[in-house]
Design a protein around this motif. Structure first.
Motif, PDB file in Angstrom:
ATOM      1  N   VAL B  64       0.881  -1.167   0.000  1.00  0.00           N
ATOM      2  CA  VAL B  64       0.000   0.000   0.000  1.00  0.00           C
ATOM      3  C   VAL B  64       0.918   1.217   0.000  1.00  0.00           C
ATOM      4  O   VAL B  64       1.749   1.363   0.886  1.00  0.00           O
ATOM      5  N   ASN B  65       0.800   2.036  -1.008  1.00  0.00           N
ATOM      6  CA  ASN B  65       1.682   3.188  -1.110  1.00  0.00           C
ATOM      7  C   ASN B  65       1.076   4.409  -0.402  1.00  0.00           C
ATOM      8  O   ASN B  65      -0.079   4.369   0.009  1.00  0.00           O
ATOM      9  N   ARG B  67      -0.203   7.023  -1.286  1.00  0.00           N
ATOM     10  CA  ARG B  67      -1.442   7.581  -1.840  1.00  0.00           C
ATOM     11  C   ARG B  67      -2.653   6.691  -1.535  1.00  0.00           C
ATOM     12  O   ARG B  67      -3.771   7.022  -1.915  1.00  0.00           O
ATOM     13  N   GLU B  69      -2.916   3.545  -2.641  1.00  0.00           N
ATOM     14  CA  GLU B  69      -3.163   2.596  -3.728  1.00  0.00           C
ATOM     15  C   GLU B  69      -2.617   1.229  -3.335  1.00  0.00           C
ATOM     16  O   GLU B  69      -1.582   1.138  -2.676  1.00  0.00           O
ATOM     17  N   VAL B  70      -3.327   0.200  -3.732  1.00  0.00           N
ATOM     18  CA  VAL B  70      -2.937  -1.158  -3.370  1.00  0.00           C
ATOM     19  C   VAL B  70      -2.271  -1.803  -4.570  1.00  0.00           C
ATOM     20  O   VAL B  70      -2.814  -1.781  -5.674  1.00  0.00           O
ATOM     21  N   LEU B  71      -1.088  -2.354  -4.331  1.00  0.00           N
ATOM     22  CA  LEU B  71      -0.357  -2.965  -5.428  1.00  0.00           C
ATOM     23  C   LEU B  71      -0.005  -4.411  -5.117  1.00  0.00           C
ATOM     24  O   LEU B  71       0.460  -4.718  -4.017  1.00  0.00           O
ATOM     25  N   ILE B  76      -1.827  -1.993  -9.948  1.00  0.00           N
ATOM     26  CA  ILE B  76      -2.695  -1.340  -8.975  1.00  0.00           C
ATOM     27  C   ILE B  76      -4.050  -2.035  -9.004  1.00  0.00           C
ATOM     28  O   ILE B  76      -4.646  -2.228 -10.067  1.00  0.00           O
ATOM     29  N   THR B  78      -8.025  -2.470  -7.200  1.00  0.00           N
ATOM     30  CA  THR B  78      -9.027  -1.859  -6.316  1.00  0.00           C
ATOM     31  C   THR B  78      -9.231  -2.816  -5.145  1.00  0.00           C
ATOM     32  O   THR B  78      -8.833  -3.975  -5.204  1.00  0.00           O
ATOM     33  N   THR B 110      -7.045   2.345   4.645  1.00  0.00           N
ATOM     34  CA  THR B 110      -6.736   1.480   3.511  1.00  0.00           C
ATOM     35  C   THR B 110      -6.125   0.164   3.978  1.00  0.00           C
ATOM     36  O   THR B 110      -6.444  -0.904   3.460  1.00  0.00           O
TER      37      THR B 110
END
Lengths: 139, 134
Positions: B64-65, B67, B69-71, B76, B78, B110
């Motif tokens: 999780v970065n 921002r 966002e989940v990678l 990336i 959702t 997140t």
């Protein structure tokens, strides 16, 4: 004539003898389910999660509060990370089944939560729960 | 006749106020009690100095970065996609350990969302990677 007059018309009455029994039953219920409010905590909004589970052994739970400003509180004392370690180590010595419940605000930074987890590891408290609200999501 | 009637009266303890007393105690317990608020996502941390080495092919890293966002890998995803992806990987490899690496400045929300998806995907082995102070 006299016999008739002895039979006084009985006043209408609601039987109240059993209300106490009912009330005591309720008392017993509340006594068994009660855990006294010991701390006020910080003002937080919990994150939502679908996999939210209940913790059954409530007496083993110790709360660690983290608000969005990054303040940490245990038992209404504001602490730093070293304080968290020492307080939780003390609690763990009293109760080895201790579960630490991290009640963190959903808008707080993960780094703060990570620091708390590290502090808990140092204290030897390994059973953790992230406090969440149950939330149903699509899918 | 009047005398006889007086003897007939049974001795009684007044119980009318018992209910009032009991309800007073009920109100006390109601105001001081908390109904099982204790709920959340359970996890167990590894003991300090007991880190286990895991073969790299058995690790699925989710990042999780900052921002939020989940990678997985470079892709990336959702939040709902995470569950399907993890469930799929778990079918392929039962030994899979999921390593969750969350940036310090990433929102906690997140992280919980991803953690929730992992729980819902029935992932048993979840590792929260500690992130160093900057």
């Amino acid at each position: 004539m006299k016999k008739i007059s002895l039979k006084r018309p009985s006043e209408p009455e609601i039987p109240t003898a059993s209300t106490a029994d009912i009330a005591f039953l309720l008392i017993i219920f509340f006594m068994l389910t009660t855990v006294f409010r010991t701390e006020r905590g910080l003002k937080i909004n919990l994150p939502g999660a679908e996999a939210t589970e209940r913790i059954l052994k409530r007496r083993n739970v110790a709360h660690i509060w983290l608000d969005r400003a990054g303040k940490i509180s245990i038992d209404d004392n504001l602490l730093d990370l070293k304080g968290v370690t020492s307080v939780m180590a003390g609690k763990f010595a009293d109760n080895p089944d201790l579960i630490a419940e991290v009640r963190a605000d959903r808008d707080s930074e993960y780094g703060k939560v990570n620091d708390i987890l590290e502090a808990l590891k140092d204290a030897g408290v390994l059973k953790i729960t992230f406090a969440t609200e149950f939330e149903r999501r699509g899918g | 006749m009047e005398f006889k009637e007086k003897i007939k009266r049974k001795p009684a303890i007044p119980t009318a106020s018992m209910g009032d007393i009991a309800f007073l105690i009920i109100i006390f317990f109601m105001t001081t009690s908390i109904f099982s608020r204790e709920k959340g996502l359970k996890t167990v941390l590894p003991e300090k100095g007991q880190e286990v080495k895991i073969k790299s092919e058995n690790i699925l890293t989710i990042q999780v970065n900052p921002r939020g966002e989940v990678l997985i890998g470079d892709k990336i995803l959702t939040i709902p996609e995470v569950r399907a992806k993890v469930a799929e990987e778990l079918l392929k490899n039962k030994e899979l350990v999921i390593a969750l690496r969350v940036a310090r400045t990433a929102p906690y929300r997140t992280m919980i969302d991803v953690f929730d998806e992992l729980k819902m995907a029935k992932a048993e082995r979840i590792s929260l990677m500690p992130v160093k102070e900057e």
